[in-house]
Design a protein around this motif. Structure first.
Motif: not given
Length: 93
Positions: A68-93
């Motif tokens: 998470g630290y690596y991805l956070g400092v390496t890639y500049n995700y927008s708030e919307e991209e993070l929101r969509l990834m979080r929704i996808k992640f939570l739907s799969e667990i």
């Protein structure tokens, strides 16, 4: 079949299943998923290179943190991209 990725800096090798790659590559956020899996697995390689061979949840949580630290400092995700990834992640667990 597996794709092997070798990192000389940490002395580790990560093997990813070709089926996983094919499955994720066609998904909307598949590239980000692959980045996360690689970062997590290379974190385990770093742990091993430092002699951390503990089993259980601690090394997994630590690898998640490093990834998470690596991805956070390496890639500049927008708030919307993070929101969509979080929704996808939570739907799969």
């Amino acid at each position: 079949l597996f794709l092997l990725i070798i990192n000389k800096a940490c002395g580790g090798t990560v093997a990813l299943g070709v089926n996983l790659l094919n499955e994720q590559i066609t998904d909307t956020n598949g590239i980000e998923t692959i980045k996360g899996v690689l970062a997590h697995e290379f974190a385990h390689a770093v742990q091993n290179s430092h002699g951390w061979n503990e089993q259980g949840k601690n090394p997994e949580l630590h690898a998640d943190f490093i990834a998470g630290y690596y991805l956070g400092v390496t890639y500049n995700y927008s708030e919307e991209e993070l929101r969509l990834m979080r929704i996808k992640f939570l739907s799969e667990i």
